[in-house]
Design a protein around this motif. Structure first.
Motif, PDB file in Angstrom:
ATOM      1  N   SER A  52       0.834  -1.208   0.000  1.00 29.89           N
ATOM      2  CA  SER A  52       0.000   0.000   0.000  1.00 29.89           C
ATOM      3  C   SER A  52       0.865   1.253   0.000  1.00 29.89           C
ATOM      4  O   SER A  52       0.579   2.217  -0.731  1.00 29.89           O
ATOM      5  CB  SER A  52      -0.910   0.012   1.232  1.00 29.89           C
ATOM      6  OG  SER A  52      -1.882  -0.991   1.133  1.00 29.89           O
ATOM      7  N   SER A  53       1.939   1.216   0.781  1.00 26.67           N
ATOM      8  CA  SER A  53       2.860   2.360   0.803  1.00 26.67           C
ATOM      9  C   SER A  53       3.519   2.554  -0.557  1.00 26.67           C
ATOM     10  O   SER A  53       3.629   3.684  -1.048  1.00 26.67           O
ATOM     11  CB  SER A  53       3.947   2.142   1.861  1.00 26.67           C
ATOM     12  OG  SER A  53       3.384   2.121   3.137  1.00 26.67           O
ATOM     13  N   GLU A  54       3.916   1.463  -1.155  1.00 30.12           N
ATOM     14  CA  GLU A  54       4.546   1.538  -2.480  1.00 30.12           C
ATOM     15  C   GLU A  54       3.558   2.063  -3.509  1.00 30.12           C
ATOM     16  O   GLU A  54       3.909   2.882  -4.361  1.00 30.12           O
ATOM     17  CB  GLU A  54       5.064   0.149  -2.892  1.00 30.12           C
ATOM     18  CG  GLU A  54       5.739   0.103  -4.244  1.00 30.12           C
ATOM     19  CD  GLU A  54       7.054   0.856  -4.300  1.00 30.12           C
ATOM     20  OE1 GLU A  54       7.550   1.072  -5.415  1.00 30.12           O
ATOM     21  OE2 GLU A  54       7.586   1.253  -3.240  1.00 30.12           O
ATOM     22  N   LEU A  55       2.323   1.618  -3.423  1.00 28.78           N
ATOM     23  CA  LEU A  55       1.291   2.092  -4.346  1.00 28.78           C
ATOM     24  C   LEU A  55       1.077   3.594  -4.184  1.00 28.78           C
ATOM     25  O   LEU A  55       1.003   4.335  -5.178  1.00 28.78           O
ATOM     26  CB  LEU A  55      -0.009   1.333  -4.117  1.00 28.78           C
ATOM     27  CG  LEU A  55      -1.196   1.748  -4.982  1.00 28.78           C
ATOM     28  CD1 LEU A  55      -0.886   1.539  -6.467  1.00 28.78           C
ATOM     29  CD2 LEU A  55      -2.435   0.966  -4.573  1.00 28.78           C
ATOM     30  N   GLU A  56       0.986   4.056  -2.949  1.00 28.99           N
ATOM     31  CA  GLU A  56       0.816   5.500  -2.709  1.00 28.99           C
ATOM     32  C   GLU A  56       2.003   6.290  -3.253  1.00 28.99           C
ATOM     33  O   GLU A  56       1.839   7.356  -3.833  1.00 28.99           O
ATOM     34  CB  GLU A  56       0.620   5.762  -1.216  1.00 28.99           C
ATOM     35  CG  GLU A  56      -0.718   5.311  -0.675  1.00 28.99           C
ATOM     36  CD  GLU A  56      -1.892   5.942  -1.405  1.00 28.99           C
ATOM     37  OE1 GLU A  56      -1.882   7.180  -1.634  1.00 28.99           O
ATOM     38  OE2 GLU A  56      -2.815   5.184  -1.770  1.00 28.99           O
ATOM     39  N   ARG A  57       3.201   5.749  -3.055  1.00 29.75           N
ATOM     40  CA  ARG A  57       4.402   6.415  -3.562  1.00 29.75           C
ATOM     41  C   ARG A  57       4.350   6.516  -5.090  1.00 29.75           C
ATOM     42  O   ARG A  57       4.637   7.571  -5.666  1.00 29.75           O
ATOM     43  CB  ARG A  57       5.647   5.634  -3.130  1.00 29.75           C
ATOM     44  CG  ARG A  57       6.962   6.345  -3.465  1.00 29.75           C
ATOM     45  CD  ARG A  57       8.165   5.487  -3.154  1.00 29.75           C
ATOM     46  NE  ARG A  57       8.288   4.321  -4.030  1.00 29.75           N
ATOM     47  CZ  ARG A  57       8.712   4.372  -5.299  1.00 29.75           C
ATOM     48  NH1 ARG A  57       9.021   5.520  -5.846  1.00 29.75           N
ATOM     49  NH2 ARG A  57       8.800   3.273  -6.006  1.00 29.75           N
ATOM     50  N   LEU A  58       3.932   5.437  -5.740  1.00 33.41           N
ATOM     51  CA  LEU A  58       3.847   5.440  -7.197  1.00 33.41           C
ATOM     52  C   LEU A  58       2.747   6.385  -7.701  1.00 33.41           C
ATOM     53  O   LEU A  58       2.912   7.045  -8.736  1.00 33.41           O
ATOM     54  CB  LEU A  58       3.606   4.024  -7.717  1.00 33.41           C
ATOM     55  CG  LEU A  58       4.782   3.064  -7.563  1.00 33.41           C
ATOM     56  CD1 LEU A  58       4.360   1.655  -7.913  1.00 33.41           C
ATOM     57  CD2 LEU A  58       5.953   3.502  -8.408  1.00 33.41           C
ATOM     58  N   LYS A  59       1.654   6.459  -6.971  1.00 34.02           N
ATOM     59  CA  LYS A  59       0.576   7.376  -7.352  1.00 34.02           C
ATOM     60  C   LYS A  59       1.066   8.811  -7.297  1.00 34.02           C
ATOM     61  O   LYS A  59       0.813   9.616  -8.209  1.00 34.02           O
ATOM     62  CB  LYS A  59      -0.628   7.212  -6.420  1.00 34.02           C
ATOM     63  CG  LYS A  59      -1.489   6.032  -6.712  1.00 34.02           C
ATOM     64  CD  LYS A  59      -2.663   6.009  -5.719  1.00 34.02           C
ATOM     65  CE  LYS A  59      -3.569   4.846  -5.935  1.00 34.02           C
ATOM     66  NZ  LYS A  59      -4.661   4.807  -4.956  1.00 34.02           N
ATOM     67  N   LYS A  60       1.802   9.162  -6.240  1.00 32.35           N
ATOM     68  CA  LYS A  60       2.330  10.509  -6.098  1.00 32.35           C
ATOM     69  C   LYS A  60       3.343  10.803  -7.201  1.00 32.35           C
ATOM     70  O   LYS A  60       3.393  11.898  -7.736  1.00 32.35           O
ATOM     71  CB  LYS A  60       2.971  10.697  -4.724  1.00 32.35           C
ATOM     72  CG  LYS A  60       1.975  10.752  -3.600  1.00 32.35           C
ATOM     73  CD  LYS A  60       2.662  10.882  -2.264  1.00 32.35           C
ATOM     74  CE  LYS A  60       1.655  10.881  -1.131  1.00 32.35           C
ATOM     75  NZ  LYS A  60       2.298  10.940   0.181  1.00 32.35           N
ATOM     76  N   GLN A  61       4.141   9.807  -7.500  1.00 31.01           N
ATOM     77  CA  GLN A  61       5.167   9.964  -8.517  1.00 31.01           C
ATOM     78  C   GLN A  61       4.558  10.202  -9.892  1.00 31.01           C
ATOM     79  O   GLN A  61       5.052  11.031 -10.665  1.00 31.01           O
ATOM     80  CB  GLN A  61       6.060   8.714  -8.552  1.00 31.01           C
ATOM     81  CG  GLN A  61       7.272   8.836  -9.427  1.00 31.01           C
ATOM     82  CD  GLN A  61       8.131   7.575  -9.372  1.00 31.01           C
ATOM     83  OE1 GLN A  61       7.789   6.594  -8.734  1.00 31.01           O
ATOM     84  NE2 GLN A  61       9.255   7.615 -10.033  1.00 31.01           N
ATOM     85  N   THR A  62       3.488   9.548 -10.205  1.00 27.39           N
ATOM     86  CA  THR A  62       2.859   9.705 -11.524  1.00 27.39           C
ATOM     87  C   THR A  62       2.101  11.021 -11.631  1.00 27.39           C
ATOM     88  O   THR A  62       1.867  11.506 -12.737  1.00 27.39           O
ATOM     89  CB  THR A  62       1.910   8.539 -11.845  1.00 27.39           C
ATOM     90  OG1 THR A  62       0.916   8.449 -10.836  1.00 27.39           O
ATOM     91  CG2 THR A  62       2.682   7.242 -11.963  1.00 27.39           C
ATOM     92  N   LYS A  63       1.720  11.612 -10.518  1.00 24.05           N
ATOM     93  CA  LYS A  63       1.025  12.900 -10.545  1.00 24.05           C
ATOM     94  C   LYS A  63       1.984  14.035 -10.862  1.00 24.05           C
ATOM     95  O   LYS A  63       1.576  15.086 -11.301  1.00 24.05           O
ATOM     96  CB  LYS A  63       0.318  13.158  -9.207  1.00 24.05           C
ATOM     97  CG  LYS A  63      -0.895  12.317  -9.013  1.00 24.05           C
ATOM     98  CD  LYS A  63      -1.578  12.650  -7.697  1.00 24.05           C
ATOM     99  CE  LYS A  63      -2.806  11.782  -7.502  1.00 24.05           C
ATOM    100  NZ  LYS A  63      -3.459  12.076  -6.232  1.00 24.05           N
ATOM    101  N   LEU A  64       3.265  13.830 -10.629  1.00 22.53           N
ATOM    102  CA  LEU A  64       4.249  14.875 -10.861  1.00 22.53           C
ATOM    103  C   LEU A  64       4.471  15.125 -12.302  1.00 22.53           C
ATOM    104  O   LEU A  64       4.114  15.153 -13.249  1.00 22.53           O
ATOM    105  CB  LEU A  64       5.587  14.502 -10.243  1.00 22.53           C
ATOM    106  CG  LEU A  64       5.596  14.369  -8.719  1.00 22.53           C
ATOM    107  CD1 LEU A  64       6.974  13.876  -8.268  1.00 22.53           C
ATOM    108  CD2 LEU A  64       5.283  15.682  -8.042  1.00 22.53           C
TER     109      LEU A  64
END
Length: 64
Positions: A52-64
């Motif tokens: 879940s943490s990794e997924l959140e990190r990837l979601k934030k990364q793709t928003k950039l």
């Protein structure tokens, strides 16, 4: 019960003891299974938290 022979009472007592011992063994096995499942659940929860943490990190990364 007083009409039963001593042998009949002994046989009844032995059956009772056998059933009791079987039930106690089954309870012991179930407790072990529960402990194993609790440990597995804890491990899976940790993996889930990491993913879940990794997924959140990837979601934030793709928003950039």
């Amino acid at each position: 019960m007083w009409d039963q022979s001593l042998g009949g009472r002994v046989a009844h007592t032995e059956r009772y003891k056998q059933k009791r011992d079987e039930a106690m063994n089954q309870v012991r096995e179930l407790k072990q299974q529960i402990q194993t499942l609790k440990e597995e659940n804890s491990s899976l929860r940790q993996v889930n938290d990491q993913l879940s943490s990794e997924l959140e990190r990837l979601k934030k990364q793709t928003k950039l």
